[in-house]
Design an enzyme around this catalytic site. Sequence first.
Site, PDB file in Angstrom:
ATOM      1  N   SER A 146       0.872  -1.140  -0.160  1.00  0.00           N
ATOM      2  CA  SER A 146       0.003  -0.016  -0.034  1.00  0.00           C
ATOM      3  C   SER A 146       0.774   1.490   0.196  1.00  0.00           C
ATOM      4  O   SER A 146       0.337   2.340  -0.248  1.00  0.00           O
ATOM      5  CB  SER A 146      -0.792  -0.067   1.464  1.00  0.00           C
ATOM      6  OG  SER A 146      -1.580  -1.049   1.556  1.00  0.00           O
ATOM      7  N   ASN A 188      -4.587   5.732  -1.224  1.00  0.00           N
ATOM      8  CA  ASN A 188      -4.168   5.649   0.203  1.00  0.00           C
ATOM      9  C   ASN A 188      -3.314   7.082   0.799  1.00  0.00           C
ATOM     10  O   ASN A 188      -3.615   7.536   1.857  1.00  0.00           O
ATOM     11  CB  ASN A 188      -2.929   4.358   0.541  1.00  0.00           C
ATOM     12  CG  ASN A 188      -3.679   3.204   0.693  1.00  0.00           C
ATOM     13  OD1 ASN A 188      -4.900   3.224   0.942  1.00  0.00           O
ATOM     14  ND2 ASN A 188      -3.234   1.901   0.590  1.00  0.00           N
TER      15      ASN A 188
HETATM   16  N1  LIG Z   1      -5.651  -4.399   5.050  1.00  0.00           N
HETATM   17  C1  LIG Z   1      -5.820  -3.517   3.866  1.00  0.00           C
HETATM   18  O1  LIG Z   1      -6.927  -2.954   3.971  1.00  0.00           O
HETATM   19  C2  LIG Z   1      -5.023  -3.598   2.685  1.00  0.00           C
HETATM   20  C3  LIG Z   1      -5.632  -3.022   1.581  1.00  0.00           C
HETATM   21  C4  LIG Z   1      -4.806  -2.997   0.310  1.00  0.00           C
HETATM   22  C5  LIG Z   1      -3.329  -3.400   0.521  1.00  0.00           C
HETATM   23  N2  LIG Z   1      -2.888  -3.903   1.649  1.00  0.00           N
HETATM   24  C6  LIG Z   1      -1.619  -4.432   1.683  1.00  0.00           C
HETATM   25  O2  LIG Z   1      -1.580  -5.933   1.463  1.00  0.00           O
HETATM   26  C7  LIG Z   1      -0.210  -6.561   2.416  1.00  0.00           C
HETATM   27  C8  LIG Z   1      -1.104  -7.326   3.292  1.00  0.00           C
HETATM   28  O3  LIG Z   1      -1.569  -6.897   3.986  1.00  0.00           O
HETATM   29  P1  LIG Z   1      -2.822  -7.453   5.114  1.00  0.00           P
HETATM   30  O4  LIG Z   1      -3.934  -6.479   5.742  1.00  0.00           O
HETATM   31  O5  LIG Z   1      -3.377  -8.583   4.159  1.00  0.00           O
HETATM   32  O6  LIG Z   1      -1.790  -8.187   6.018  1.00  0.00           O
HETATM   33  P2  LIG Z   1      -2.349  -9.422   7.134  1.00  0.00           P
HETATM   34  O7  LIG Z   1      -1.574  -9.292   8.271  1.00  0.00           O
HETATM   35  O8  LIG Z   1      -3.597  -9.760   7.398  1.00  0.00           O
HETATM   36  O9  LIG Z   1      -1.724 -10.740   6.252  1.00  0.00           O
HETATM   37  C9  LIG Z   1      -0.725 -11.041   5.728  1.00  0.00           C
HETATM   38  C10 LIG Z   1      -0.352 -12.656   5.696  1.00  0.00           C
HETATM   39  O10 LIG Z   1       1.007 -12.735   5.169  1.00  0.00           O
HETATM   40  C11 LIG Z   1       1.163 -14.040   5.907  1.00  0.00           C
HETATM   41  N3  LIG Z   1       2.771 -14.209   5.963  1.00  0.00           N
HETATM   42  C12 LIG Z   1       3.814 -13.479   6.296  1.00  0.00           C
HETATM   43  N4  LIG Z   1       4.927 -13.990   5.994  1.00  0.00           N
HETATM   44  C13 LIG Z   1       4.908 -14.855   5.115  1.00  0.00           C
HETATM   45  C14 LIG Z   1       5.438 -15.309   4.217  1.00  0.00           C
HETATM   46  N5  LIG Z   1       7.209 -15.507   4.507  1.00  0.00           N
HETATM   47  N6  LIG Z   1       5.279 -16.344   3.279  1.00  0.00           N
HETATM   48  C15 LIG Z   1       3.960 -16.335   3.081  1.00  0.00           C
HETATM   49  N7  LIG Z   1       2.858 -15.791   3.819  1.00  0.00           N
HETATM   50  C16 LIG Z   1       3.498 -14.909   4.815  1.00  0.00           C
HETATM   51  C17 LIG Z   1       0.882 -13.978   7.232  1.00  0.00           C
HETATM   52  O11 LIG Z   1       0.837 -15.401   7.963  1.00  0.00           O
HETATM   53  C18 LIG Z   1      -0.551 -13.339   7.072  1.00  0.00           C
HETATM   54  O12 LIG Z   1      -1.441 -14.412   6.854  1.00  0.00           O
HETATM   55  C19 LIG Z   1       0.204  -5.319   2.906  1.00  0.00           C
HETATM   56  O13 LIG Z   1       1.567  -5.051   1.964  1.00  0.00           O
HETATM   57  C20 LIG Z   1      -0.824  -4.286   2.855  1.00  0.00           C
HETATM   58  O14 LIG Z   1      -0.239  -3.063   2.896  1.00  0.00           O
HETATM   59  C21 LIG Z   1      -3.764  -3.982   2.897  1.00  0.00           C
END
Ligand SMILES: NC(=O)c1ccc[n+]([C@@H]2O[C@H](COP(=O)([O-])OP(=O)(O)OC[C@H]3O[C@@H](n4cnc5c(N)ncnc54)[C@H](O)[C@@H]3O)[C@@H](O)[C@H]2O)c1
Length: 591
Positions: free
Chosen positions: A121, A192
Amino acid sequence: MAREFTRVGVVGLGTMGAGIVEVFARNGVDVVAVEISPDALARGRATLTRSTDRAVARGKLAGADRDALHARVDFQVGLDALHAVDLVVEAVPERLDLKRRIFAELDRICRPDTILATNTSSLGVTDIAVATGRPQQVVGLHFFNPAPVMKLVEVVRTVVTAADVVDDVEALCARLGKVGVTIGDRAGFIANALLFGYLNQAVSLFEARHVTREDLDAAMTLGCGLPMGPLALLDLIGLDTAYEILNTMYRHGGRNRRHAPAPLIRQMVTAGLLGRKTGRGFYTYDKPGSAKVVPDGSTPTADDAPGSTAVTRVGVVGSGTTAADLAAVFAAAGHQVVAVGADGPAGTAGAVRTALDEGVTRDDPDPAGRDAALARISWADALEQLTDVDLVVEATAGDLDTTRTLFARLDEVCKPGVVLATTTSTLPVIELAMATRRPADVLGLHFCAPVRARTLVEVVTTVRTSTEATATARAVCAALGRTTLVCDDRAGFVVDALLFPYLNDAVRMLEAGYAGVDDIDHAMTLGCGYPTGPFALLDAIGLDVALAVQRALYRESREPGLAPAPLLHHLVTAGHLGRAAGRGFREHTGR
Ligand SMILES: NC(=O)c1ccc[n+]([C@@H]2O[C@H](COP(=O)([O-])OP(=O)(O)OC[C@H]3O[C@@H](n4cnc5c(N)ncnc54)[C@H](O)[C@@H]3O)[C@@H](O)[C@H]2O)c1
């Protein structure tokens, strides 16, 4: 011919990854879904099952299609499973070191022609791309939460991304039923960068106890028509993710204080209050991962408005649209109204009749109802005719001196105990209160515009306002079928204080040449579910109005991030005031 993507990989099945898997699999693409451990994999699979079961229950997906969707997903632990995919979308936590490590691994594991995409993001896509030996094949593919619902995908190209890679990814977005907006690599991209300044500011208002969490969220849903309030949205995004996004945008986006994370966010993350995913954030949920809010110690109890005074006769002062709308609203709700307009009875009566005819009251605008409402209004051209009203609502849109003089006159004319209310959105209410000898009875009643469409009223209390006057104001608004929130007397109250800086940020982004009017509007409507994009809204509100509000916010806070964007100032000077003037950020014909 755009490249075919038949098999893709998704890394990380958390809040975003599980949704991204669903988007691909729903559109006939095979997915290798990868997590770090068996437990995390089970959680990701459960998220996908919950989401698709919900879609079936709501009739949005056939049972057989759900089964086919699941059959397309191959759940695996570890990145090695991605050796034969055409594209990988990474969605692991927002940490540069972690993402760089994963991209280096993917570069080693995946076929040479595989495209690598990050869902980051706020981190630099370039910083992630250079951890691989194929930076020309690395893009940002920024989905929005919830991924299966939101239409927008920001496609981020770096200075080294190959043009055909961008073309292929754009074509893929179209195949997924998404609108891809391609932009350069800048912290926060479009949506964002605009959203998180606003969310962060909302947390600061809450942290300063300016307003309760429920009132804050109601302000933005009822006052601006947003799909969710800022605190509920932060709970959905995840406080840990939000913290990392803000922190990165602050450090890499010019150290704009609007992005310096509010201290409360950090505290909540440390305490494990991450939002829906842990079952507690700003709100409490019935279990981790659930969207169902349950009552907790901060949930307000039923409010019986103690000490309110009955209001039957209302004086409305002013001759503009707001005054006419308010006279119509009060009369339609059964109040006797004395309408005092500067242009005399004839001018005011005409505007009120128009307001009633347009169904401004949200009641059935049948002629009998309209005539009965009109019969409850008496027209006056002098404040002296307000001697026997129980409430006065001032809607003159005058400057401070004129309005202070008006309140001093009202103080002389009105009987004791009458609540004197101003609808101002820019003047400090305390200034008007201190122009009278009854500051305890003076408050703000800020009806969100347009009065006909928005049901929210901000009841603005000063350091001198009495609880009785506040209770009376709330009871009157409840009788009008309006929702109230009580807030302190500071510039912009709640709604404008949050809305206008976001609009100003959008103007700054345009001014910086990062994205155009249409792309920015799309980012907010399709990515965040806003009813209108910032430029469409600015043209509707009027650029002169926006500039005046923004100036008031800046004057009070002296926050550099709130200084009006020079482009806004220039357009106002040039007479490009928005829709009413025929030209603002866009040309408007046929007005
Ligand atoms: N949450 C939101 O609203 C949102 C919206 C758009 C983009 N994003 C972006 O998406 C990305 C993920 O955010 P999120 O909110 O889904 O995070 P989250 O913490 O909900 O999920 C992250 C997942 O990645 C897994 N993970 C960690 N290390 C790993 C590895 N080495 N191999 C495989 N899996 C692994 C974790 O177990 C977890 O399930 C970030 O870059 C965030 O900025 C988030």
